[in-house]
Every structure is written in structure tokens, then in C-alpha cells.
Design an enzyme around this catalytic site. Structure first.
Site, PDB file in Angstrom:
ATOM      1  N   ARG A 152      46.832  10.784 -11.593  1.00  0.00           N
ATOM      2  CA  ARG A 152      46.239  10.040 -10.493  1.00  0.00           C
ATOM      3  C   ARG A 152      47.370   9.487  -9.632  1.00  0.00           C
ATOM      4  O   ARG A 152      48.436   9.145 -10.144  1.00  0.00           O
ATOM      5  CB  ARG A 152      45.360   8.886 -11.004  1.00  0.00           C
ATOM      6  CG  ARG A 152      44.095   9.324 -11.720  1.00  0.00           C
ATOM      7  CD  ARG A 152      43.126  10.016 -10.761  1.00  0.00           C
ATOM      8  NE  ARG A 152      41.859  10.368 -11.388  1.00  0.00           N
ATOM      9  CZ  ARG A 152      41.611  11.530 -11.975  1.00  0.00           C
ATOM     10  NH1 ARG A 152      42.581  12.461 -12.021  1.00  0.00           N
ATOM     11  NH2 ARG A 152      40.434  11.780 -12.502  1.00  0.00           N
TER      12      ARG A 152
ATOM     13  N   GLU B  39      43.528   9.050  -1.452  1.00  0.00           N
ATOM     14  CA  GLU B  39      43.030  10.412  -1.269  1.00  0.00           C
ATOM     15  C   GLU B  39      41.779  10.361  -0.392  1.00  0.00           C
ATOM     16  O   GLU B  39      40.911   9.524  -0.628  1.00  0.00           O
ATOM     17  CB  GLU B  39      42.689  11.047  -2.623  1.00  0.00           C
ATOM     18  CG  GLU B  39      43.890  11.299  -3.498  1.00  0.00           C
ATOM     19  CD  GLU B  39      43.532  12.018  -4.790  1.00  0.00           C
ATOM     20  OE1 GLU B  39      42.372  12.504  -4.919  1.00  0.00           O
ATOM     21  OE2 GLU B  39      44.387  12.085  -5.672  1.00  0.00           O
TER      22      GLU B  39
ATOM     23  N   HIS C 251      55.222  19.454  -2.344  1.00  0.00           N
ATOM     24  CA  HIS C 251      54.038  20.306  -2.297  1.00  0.00           C
ATOM     25  C   HIS C 251      52.827  19.420  -2.596  1.00  0.00           C
ATOM     26  O   HIS C 251      52.817  18.716  -3.612  1.00  0.00           O
ATOM     27  CB  HIS C 251      54.123  21.422  -3.336  1.00  0.00           C
ATOM     28  CG  HIS C 251      55.391  22.201  -3.283  1.00  0.00           C
ATOM     29  ND1 HIS C 251      55.894  22.902  -4.364  1.00  0.00           N
ATOM     30  CD2 HIS C 251      56.294  22.390  -2.278  1.00  0.00           C
ATOM     31  CE1 HIS C 251      57.029  23.486  -4.031  1.00  0.00           C
ATOM     32  NE2 HIS C 251      57.289  23.184  -2.773  1.00  0.00           N
TER      33      HIS C 251
END
Length: 260
Positions: free
Chosen positions: A177, A206, A221
């Protein structure tokens, strides 16, 4: 009641290794050149910037069902060595076993892959784990009050300072997380070069907002919290249901039984 623990490991492990290889083999530059129909030159991809993983060490922070996909992380030819950490000591063979659902042929059911086990909930134990000379750190911890921002500037500095590699700084992968890591400290470590790169399937918040500086980092990434996605997800979930219906019929304990 039971959980779907155990079904996510293989696709997440492949996502982890994919990002390691994209980073170490400079694949982003190769893909960009292909899309431009352009042949790369040695000046664009310099030989000393490309590396393989022979002799490197991966530390798995949180050796649960996902962390136990060490066969994928280290490869069948033991290119990597692996170490693991859990909150509780695992001193006996029985305590190292995984008793949850396991996709056949995957995982580490007996806990035999790690060359060393670390444990503890305090900072000193975590720092010992991070100071062992890691080239890669895979964060696979659950998020709770004790793990929120567990990895901050001090921890990233220790991870960086003790890396074994003489040519590259270490690589961090977060598949747990976003709030487990202090994101500002992570960004600073990436910008300063203390970390060579990072693969983040999760962020805080998010979705990651448009314009956030992590989007602009060339050595990061970002996976949009999709590393577990795959067409076998529901098939494997239903396999747990099938097994548990059989266990209910036979009067046995459930696999992955959830206790509040």
C-alpha cells in the site's frame, strides 16, 4: 468467512521481475526507439549502464503469501539470494510454513527459500534488515497503524548506504500500500540518486494526481494498482470456494479463514 489470500502471488511476482528487467536492461529506451522505428546506438545505451542480476540480493519485507513467491524473484538457478522479514520470529520449521491457499507449484510452502530470517516490530529490527546489503527491496506488508510510513528517510538512507552493488544504487518495489512508505522521502531519495529506481504498483493517494512529480521521474515505474490482474483471478478465487465447501461438508477448518 475466508479470504482470497494466495491467489495474487504469481502475477504480482511476475510484475516485480518485469520491472527489475525493464530497469536493468534499459528497456524503456529500447521501446521508445522501436516506436520511432529507429536503431539504437551504443551512445544512447551505454554498456556500463546495463546490468544482469547474478549475485544480487533481494530483501522481502513481509513474507506472506505474496512475499513467498521467491521462486520467481530469485529464479530457479539461484541468480539471487533472498532474505525475509516478519513481525514475529520464525524459529522452527513449523512456524515458517504457509498454511493458507497455495497455487500448486508456486510459493514457498515450507519457508525454505530465504537464506536468513529477520523479525521484529521495532525500528532497530527493521534497520538491521535493511543494512544487510540489499540490491532490491520488495515491500509486501499489510497497511495498519504500525506500518504506516514505516519506510521513511532514515530507512531509505540505510538501504542505500549498505547496497552491495558498486555500479548502481538499489531498487525499491512497493506492492503493498502506498502509505507504508513516506512518499516525499521516497521521491527525494529517487531525485538525489540515493535510490537507483522504484516500481510502485501503489501510491499515496490513489489515483496519483496529474502533475505529481513521481510521474516525471525517469527511474520510476507506476503500475496503477494492477499487478495482481489476470484472467485466472476468478478461477483461483472459485477454487478456494470449492475447497472450503468440501471442508465444510467434512467438518474441517476453512482454508484462509478470516478472524476479526
Amino acid at each position: 468467512m475466508s479470504t482470497s489470500s494466495g491467489i495474487h502471488g504469481p502475477p504480482i511476482a511476475e510484475w516485480v521481475v518485469m520491472n527489475w528487467l525493464v530497469y536493468s536492461r534499459m528497456y524503456t529506451k529500447i521501446l521508445e526507439a522501436k516506436n520511432q522505428q529507429r536503431w539504437l546506438t551504443f551512445k544512447e545505451v551505454r554498456q556500463w549502464e546495463v546490468d544482469d542480476h547474478v549475485g544480487q540480493t533481494v530483501g522481502i519485507l513481509g513474507y506472506g503469501s505474496i512475499g513467498r513467491q521467491g521462486k520467481t524473484y530469485i529464479g530457479t538457478n539461484n541468480v539471487f539470494s533472498a532474505t525475509a522479514t516478519n513481525s514475529q520470529p520464525r524459529l522452527t520449521p513449523e512456524s515458517k510454513r504457509d498454511t493458507g491457499f497455495i497455487i500448486p507449484g508456486t510459493g514457498d510452502p515450507d519457508g525454505l527459500i530465504p537464506e536468513a530470517w529477520y523479525s521484529g516490530r521495532d525500528k532497530a529490527s527493521l534497520h538491521d534488515f535493511l543494512a544487510q546489503g540489499l540490491d532490491h527491496l520488495v515491500v509486501s506488508l499489510p497497511l495498519n497503524a504500525g506500518t504506516t510510513k514505516l519506510i521513511g528517510k532514515e530507512e531509505l538512507d540505510i538501504f542505500s548506504a549498505h547496497c552491495n552493488s558498486t555500479t548502481r544504487k538499489p531498487f525499491l518495489t512497493n506492492i503493498s500500500r502506498g502509505k507504508v512508505i513516506d512518499q516525499d522521502a521516497l521521491l527525494s531519495a529517487l531525485q538525489s540518486g540515493a535510490l537507483g529506481g522504484a516500481a510502485l504498483d501503489v501510491t499515496d493517494p490513489e489515483p496519483l494526481p496529474v502533475g505529481h512529480p513521481l510521474w516525471e521521474q525517469p527511474n520510476v515505474h507506476i503500475g496503477s494498482h494492477m499487478s495482481a490482474f489476470g484472467k485466472r483471478y476468478w478461477e483461483r478465487s472459485l477454487e478456494i470456494l470449492r475447497l472450503n465447501l468440501t471442508r465444510i461438508h467434512e467438518g474441517k477448518e476453512l482454508i484462509n479463514e478470516y478472524h476479526r
